[in-house]
Design an enzyme around this catalytic site. Structure first.
Site, PDB file in Angstrom:
ATOM      1  N   SER A   2     -13.073  -4.890  -2.650  1.00  0.00           N
ATOM      2  CA  SER A   2     -12.560  -3.736  -3.423  1.00  0.00           C
ATOM      3  C   SER A   2     -13.511  -3.175  -4.468  1.00  0.00           C
ATOM      4  O   SER A   2     -14.595  -3.714  -4.703  1.00  0.00           O
ATOM      5  CB  SER A   2     -11.225  -4.080  -4.106  1.00  0.00           C
ATOM      6  OG  SER A   2     -11.436  -4.719  -5.342  1.00  0.00           O
ATOM      7  N   ASP A  12     -12.582   5.508  -1.910  1.00  0.00           N
ATOM      8  CA  ASP A  12     -13.194   4.178  -2.034  1.00  0.00           C
ATOM      9  C   ASP A  12     -14.343   4.166  -3.034  1.00  0.00           C
ATOM     10  O   ASP A  12     -14.866   3.080  -3.339  1.00  0.00           O
ATOM     11  CB  ASP A  12     -13.735   3.707  -0.677  1.00  0.00           C
ATOM     12  CG  ASP A  12     -12.655   3.069   0.192  1.00  0.00           C
ATOM     13  OD1 ASP A  12     -11.724   2.478  -0.363  1.00  0.00           O
ATOM     14  OD2 ASP A  12     -12.759   3.161   1.438  1.00  0.00           O
ATOM     15  N   ASP A  14      -6.212   5.358  -3.869  1.00  0.00           N
ATOM     16  CA  ASP A  14      -6.307   4.231  -2.934  1.00  0.00           C
ATOM     17  C   ASP A  14      -5.348   3.185  -3.506  1.00  0.00           C
ATOM     18  O   ASP A  14      -5.663   2.496  -4.474  1.00  0.00           O
ATOM     19  CB  ASP A  14      -7.746   3.696  -2.875  1.00  0.00           C
ATOM     20  CG  ASP A  14      -7.912   2.684  -1.743  1.00  0.00           C
ATOM     21  OD1 ASP A  14      -6.890   2.179  -1.245  1.00  0.00           O
ATOM     22  OD2 ASP A  14      -9.065   2.418  -1.375  1.00  0.00           O
ATOM     23  N   GLU A  37      -5.131   7.561   0.661  1.00  0.00           N
ATOM     24  CA  GLU A  37      -5.519   6.857   1.892  1.00  0.00           C
ATOM     25  C   GLU A  37      -4.395   6.822   2.925  1.00  0.00           C
ATOM     26  O   GLU A  37      -4.636   6.993   4.115  1.00  0.00           O
ATOM     27  CB  GLU A  37      -5.932   5.412   1.571  1.00  0.00           C
ATOM     28  CG  GLU A  37      -6.346   4.692   2.861  1.00  0.00           C
ATOM     29  CD  GLU A  37      -6.690   3.227   2.693  1.00  0.00           C
ATOM     30  OE1 GLU A  37      -6.694   2.709   1.565  1.00  0.00           O
ATOM     31  OE2 GLU A  37      -6.969   2.604   3.731  1.00  0.00           O
ATOM     32  N   HIS A  73     -18.007  -4.317   6.613  1.00  0.00           N
ATOM     33  CA  HIS A  73     -18.020  -3.181   5.682  1.00  0.00           C
ATOM     34  C   HIS A  73     -19.399  -2.941   5.091  1.00  0.00           C
ATOM     35  O   HIS A  73     -19.686  -1.849   4.615  1.00  0.00           O
ATOM     36  CB  HIS A  73     -17.036  -3.412   4.525  1.00  0.00           C
ATOM     37  CG  HIS A  73     -15.606  -3.525   4.951  1.00  0.00           C
ATOM     38  ND1 HIS A  73     -14.576  -3.752   4.068  1.00  0.00           N
ATOM     39  CD2 HIS A  73     -15.018  -3.428   6.175  1.00  0.00           C
ATOM     40  CE1 HIS A  73     -13.417  -3.802   4.723  1.00  0.00           C
ATOM     41  NE2 HIS A  73     -13.668  -3.615   6.006  1.00  0.00           N
ATOM     42  N   ASP A  85       0.848  -1.200   0.000  1.00  0.00           N
ATOM     43  CA  ASP A  85       0.000   0.000   0.000  1.00  0.00           C
ATOM     44  C   ASP A  85       0.885   1.253   0.000  1.00  0.00           C
ATOM     45  O   ASP A  85       0.672   2.184  -0.795  1.00  0.00           O
ATOM     46  CB  ASP A  85      -0.887   0.052   1.263  1.00  0.00           C
ATOM     47  CG  ASP A  85      -1.828  -1.129   1.430  1.00  0.00           C
ATOM     48  OD1 ASP A  85      -3.045  -0.926   1.454  1.00  0.00           O
ATOM     49  OD2 ASP A  85      -1.350  -2.267   1.568  1.00  0.00           O
ATOM     50  N   THR A 143      -7.507  -4.230   0.946  1.00  0.00           N
ATOM     51  CA  THR A 143      -6.248  -4.811   1.456  1.00  0.00           C
ATOM     52  C   THR A 143      -6.492  -6.199   2.056  1.00  0.00           C
ATOM     53  O   THR A 143      -5.639  -7.086   1.952  1.00  0.00           O
ATOM     54  CB  THR A 143      -5.605  -3.865   2.503  1.00  0.00           C
ATOM     55  OG1 THR A 143      -5.464  -2.578   1.890  1.00  0.00           O
ATOM     56  CG2 THR A 143      -4.236  -4.336   2.931  1.00  0.00           C
ATOM     57  N   ILE A 152      -3.982   0.336  -2.546  1.00  0.00           N
ATOM     58  CA  ILE A 152      -4.549  -1.022  -2.562  1.00  0.00           C
ATOM     59  C   ILE A 152      -5.909  -0.898  -1.908  1.00  0.00           C
ATOM     60  O   ILE A 152      -6.021  -0.639  -0.711  1.00  0.00           O
ATOM     61  CB  ILE A 152      -3.681  -2.046  -1.789  1.00  0.00           C
ATOM     62  CG1 ILE A 152      -2.324  -2.235  -2.469  1.00  0.00           C
ATOM     63  CG2 ILE A 152      -4.424  -3.395  -1.701  1.00  0.00           C
ATOM     64  CD1 ILE A 152      -1.448  -3.329  -1.842  1.00  0.00           C
ATOM     65  N   ASP A 153      -6.945  -1.026  -2.696  1.00  0.00           N
ATOM     66  CA  ASP A 153      -8.297  -1.045  -2.142  1.00  0.00           C
ATOM     67  C   ASP A 153      -8.655  -2.514  -1.973  1.00  0.00           C
ATOM     68  O   ASP A 153      -8.413  -3.326  -2.865  1.00  0.00           O
ATOM     69  CB  ASP A 153      -9.259  -0.347  -3.115  1.00  0.00           C
ATOM     70  CG  ASP A 153     -10.674  -0.335  -2.589  1.00  0.00           C
ATOM     71  OD1 ASP A 153     -10.855  -0.127  -1.368  1.00  0.00           O
ATOM     72  OD2 ASP A 153     -11.605  -0.539  -3.388  1.00  0.00           O
ATOM     73  N   LYS A 207     -15.664  -4.456  -7.764  1.00  0.00           N
ATOM     74  CA  LYS A 207     -17.129  -4.615  -7.890  1.00  0.00           C
ATOM     75  C   LYS A 207     -17.710  -3.590  -8.868  1.00  0.00           C
ATOM     76  O   LYS A 207     -18.609  -3.897  -9.645  1.00  0.00           O
ATOM     77  CB  LYS A 207     -17.812  -4.428  -6.515  1.00  0.00           C
ATOM     78  CG  LYS A 207     -17.529  -5.548  -5.531  1.00  0.00           C
ATOM     79  CD  LYS A 207     -18.355  -5.413  -4.267  1.00  0.00           C
ATOM     80  CE  LYS A 207     -17.846  -4.418  -3.263  1.00  0.00           C
ATOM     81  NZ  LYS A 207     -16.538  -4.746  -2.668  1.00  0.00           N
ATOM     82  N   ARG A 260     -24.097  -1.679  -0.920  1.00  0.00           N
ATOM     83  CA  ARG A 260     -23.229  -1.512   0.246  1.00  0.00           C
ATOM     84  C   ARG A 260     -24.116  -0.930   1.333  1.00  0.00           C
ATOM     85  O   ARG A 260     -24.368   0.288   1.370  1.00  0.00           O
ATOM     86  CB  ARG A 260     -22.091  -0.555  -0.097  1.00  0.00           C
ATOM     87  CG  ARG A 260     -21.007  -0.458   0.964  1.00  0.00           C
ATOM     88  CD  ARG A 260     -19.894   0.469   0.498  1.00  0.00           C
ATOM     89  NE  ARG A 260     -18.701   0.337   1.308  1.00  0.00           N
ATOM     90  CZ  ARG A 260     -17.739  -0.539   1.095  1.00  0.00           C
ATOM     91  NH1 ARG A 260     -17.798  -1.364   0.079  1.00  0.00           N
ATOM     92  NH2 ARG A 260     -16.700  -0.597   1.898  1.00  0.00           N
TER      93      ARG A 260
HETATM   94  N1  LIG Z   1     -16.857  -0.298   8.773  1.00  0.00           N
HETATM   95  C1  LIG Z   1     -16.677  -0.080   7.480  1.00  0.00           C
HETATM   96  N2  LIG Z   1     -17.757   0.147   6.680  1.00  0.00           N
HETATM   97  C2  LIG Z   1     -17.605   0.358   5.351  1.00  0.00           C
HETATM   98  N3  LIG Z   1     -16.388   0.350   4.730  1.00  0.00           N
HETATM   99  C3  LIG Z   1     -15.286   0.130   5.480  1.00  0.00           C
HETATM  100  C4  LIG Z   1     -15.377  -0.096   6.878  1.00  0.00           C
HETATM  101  N4  LIG Z   1     -14.115  -0.294   7.337  1.00  0.00           N
HETATM  102  C5  LIG Z   1     -13.292  -0.186   6.284  1.00  0.00           C
HETATM  103  N5  LIG Z   1     -13.996   0.081   5.159  1.00  0.00           N
HETATM  104  C6  LIG Z   1     -13.517   0.340   3.812  1.00  0.00           C
HETATM  105  O1  LIG Z   1     -13.839  -0.766   2.970  1.00  0.00           O
HETATM  106  C7  LIG Z   1     -12.858  -0.788   1.952  1.00  0.00           C
HETATM  107  C8  LIG Z   1     -12.867  -2.111   1.257  1.00  0.00           C
HETATM  108  O2  LIG Z   1     -14.065  -2.210   0.561  1.00  0.00           O
HETATM  109  P1  LIG Z   1     -14.783  -3.594   0.317  1.00  0.00           P
HETATM  110  O3  LIG Z   1     -15.454  -3.997   1.590  1.00  0.00           O
HETATM  111  O4  LIG Z   1     -15.765  -3.223  -0.748  1.00  0.00           O
HETATM  112  O5  LIG Z   1     -13.751  -4.553  -0.123  1.00  0.00           O
HETATM  113  C9  LIG Z   1     -11.589  -0.527   2.698  1.00  0.00           C
HETATM  114  O6  LIG Z   1     -10.644  -0.023   1.800  1.00  0.00           O
HETATM  115  P2  LIG Z   1      -9.079  -0.424   1.988  1.00  0.00           P
HETATM  116  O7  LIG Z   1      -8.954  -1.887   1.832  1.00  0.00           O
HETATM  117  O8  LIG Z   1      -8.464   0.380   0.897  1.00  0.00           O
HETATM  118  O9  LIG Z   1      -8.682   0.069   3.350  1.00  0.00           O
HETATM  119  C10 LIG Z   1     -12.021   0.512   3.753  1.00  0.00           C
HETATM  120  O10 LIG Z   1     -11.767   1.844   3.357  1.00  0.00           O
HETATM  121 MG   LIG Z   2     -10.145   1.361  -0.024  1.00  0.00          MG
HETATM  122 MG   LIG Z   3      -6.561   0.998   0.531  1.00  0.00          MG
HETATM  123 MG   LIG Z   4      -6.977   0.591   4.087  1.00  0.00          MG
END
Ligand SMILES: Nc1ncnc2c1ncn2[C@@H]1O[C@H](COP(=O)(O)O)[C@@H](OP(=O)(O)O)[C@H]1O
Ligand SMILES: [Mg+2]
Ligand SMILES: [Mg+2]
Ligand SMILES: [Mg+2]
Length: 372
Positions: free
Chosen positions: A280, A310, A164, A92, A256, A69, A169, A166-167, A283, A297
């Site tokens: 990520s 994001d 971002d 980020e 999430h 990242d 992670t 790595i979205d 989608k 979401r």
């Molecule tokens: N409680 C929460 N509710 C919604 N999104 C969240 C969360 N905690 C973290 N995230 C976000 O969800 C992203 C990942 O999305 P997804 O769930 O669609 O894979 C994360 O990005 P990062 O991995 O860049 O930190 C982070 O920013």
């Molecule tokens: Mg992200």
């Molecule tokens: Mg990220």
């Molecule tokens: Mg992150």
């Protein structure tokens, strides 16, 4: 149009002969962005193959961050600064944890990775005629500063990029889906979005076929998919779905996005197929090319504020492919409030034929539908 000519990673006039010169709006930003995301995809894929346990940190919000990242954010930030030095960045990651003595080992690894990516010859799929060649190695201080250029607060006016690096992670660490995500906002409107997905099948109907694609959209110029292995561009248009033929795309992580609320919405809509769970902004790319038909979401009730990096790149992909993106209440996403989406909670993204029906089901499922 002014063509920046500022050393490494700049777009040189040499590349713009009458046959190759593109006069489209944001053409330079698109080319530089595609190159930066491709380089970051190569970097993160190679990090995954070599990642060792102590190369991951847990951030204050308990989320993971890896050397990949940080190094990818440093790389993209350096490339942006060379071509668009005035543009601020909402990224980020920040380098605070790397500047202290305890961060030394991680810092050295990140510097090594970022510099390897900076000086690498053209990466697979780069277009040499664009003239965006390899750069020069940077010092540790320069790369930490490059990461921290992502500390911009965002806001309503002006140009700014979101990174971002790595979205997803958590998906990256599982060897599943993740994405390198970049967008350009002008006066709070997304004008360019680029999402690189190194692990995503190029064709959803061939899950065991070639992997690695990049999605790109410029406002008013449609949405394209390009394989990471080459540069053939395919324009994407979302097909029309009926509500019951949808397949929901949602997060793997139940923290999430509420899986149970999404289940209720699916049953109200008569959806029988199981959800497609994927980490990520891959989608959004999948939705734009017609996989699934609906990205949900749903907030988990903890008041989490979504981050602009994001959703900005993904939102323009879907809009340019003919879809509609709102929050879970049907309110348009507002990218002008700072680093977060403020009072926008959750996301509902779908084709224009079904978006209203989905919102209606969301309101029924969450008990927010007005009584008539
Ligand atoms: N409680 C929460 N509710 C919604 N999104 C969240 C969360 N905690 C973290 N995230 C976000 O969800 C992203 C990942 O999305 P997804 O769930 O669609 O894979 C994360 O990005 P990062 O991995 O860049 O930190 C982070 O920013
Ligand atoms: Mg992200
Ligand atoms: Mg990220
Ligand atoms: Mg992150």
């Amino acid at each position: 149009m002014r063509i920046p000519v500022r050393g490494i990673f700049t777009l040189t006039t040499r590349s713009y002969s009458s046959t190759t010169m593109s006069t489209s709006q944001f053409a330079l930003e698109r080319q530089l962005g595609l190159s930066a995301v491709r380089r970051a995809c190569a970097l993160t894929s190679s990090v995954f193959n070599k990642l060792i346990k102590n190369e991951t940190l847990t951030k204050g919000d308990k989320s993971p961050v890896t050397v990949g990242d940080y190094a990818a954010q440093a790389l993209i930030s350096v490339m942006l600064k060379n071509s668009f030095p005035q543009d601020p960045i909402v990224g980020e990651e920040d380098a605070a944890e790397l500047r202290v003595e305890e961060g030394r080992v991680l810092r050295e690894r990140i510097i090594e990775l970022a510099n390897e990516a900076l000086v690498a010859p053209f990466v697979e799929g780069d277009k040499p005629e664009w003239g965006i060649g390899p750069g020069q190695a940077k010092t540790s201080a320069e790369l930490l500063d490059a990461i921290d250029r992502g500390n911009y607060d965002g806001g309503r006016t002006g140009r700014m990029w979101t990174i971002d690096p790595i979205d997803g992670t958590k998906g990256f660490l599982r060897g599943e889906q993740y994405a390198v995500c970049l967008s350009l906002l002008v006066d709070a409107r997304v004008q360019l979005g680029i999402i690189g997905c190194p692990n995503l099948p190029v064709d959803a109907t061939k899950p065991d076929g070639e992997r690695g694609c990049i999605f790109v959209a410029v406002r008013g110029q449609g949405c394209q998919q390009i394989p990471l292995s080459g540069y053939t561009e395919t324009t994407l248009r979302m097909p029309a779905f009926t509500p019951s033929s949808l397949n929901t795309l949602e997060s793997v992580e139940a923290l999430h996005s509420s899986h149970s609320t999404a289940d209720t919405i699916a049953s109200i809509l008569g959806i029988t197929r199981p959800p497609l769970r994927m980490d990520s902004q891959a989608k959004y790319g999948c939705l734009a090319r017609g996989d699934g038909g609906l990205y949900l979401r749903m907030p988990t009730g903890v008041g989490y504020r979504e981050k602009i990096w994001d959703h900005a790149p993904g939102a323009i992909l879907v809009e340019e492919a003919g879809g509609i993106v709102t929050d879970s209440r049907g309110v348009p996403l507002d990218f002008g409030l700072g680093r977060t989406l403020g009072e926008n909670f959750g996301v509902v993204a779908a084709g224009k034929e079904v978006h209203a029906a989905v919102l209606d089901a969301v309101q029924q499922a969450t008990g927010t539908k007005a009584k008539v």
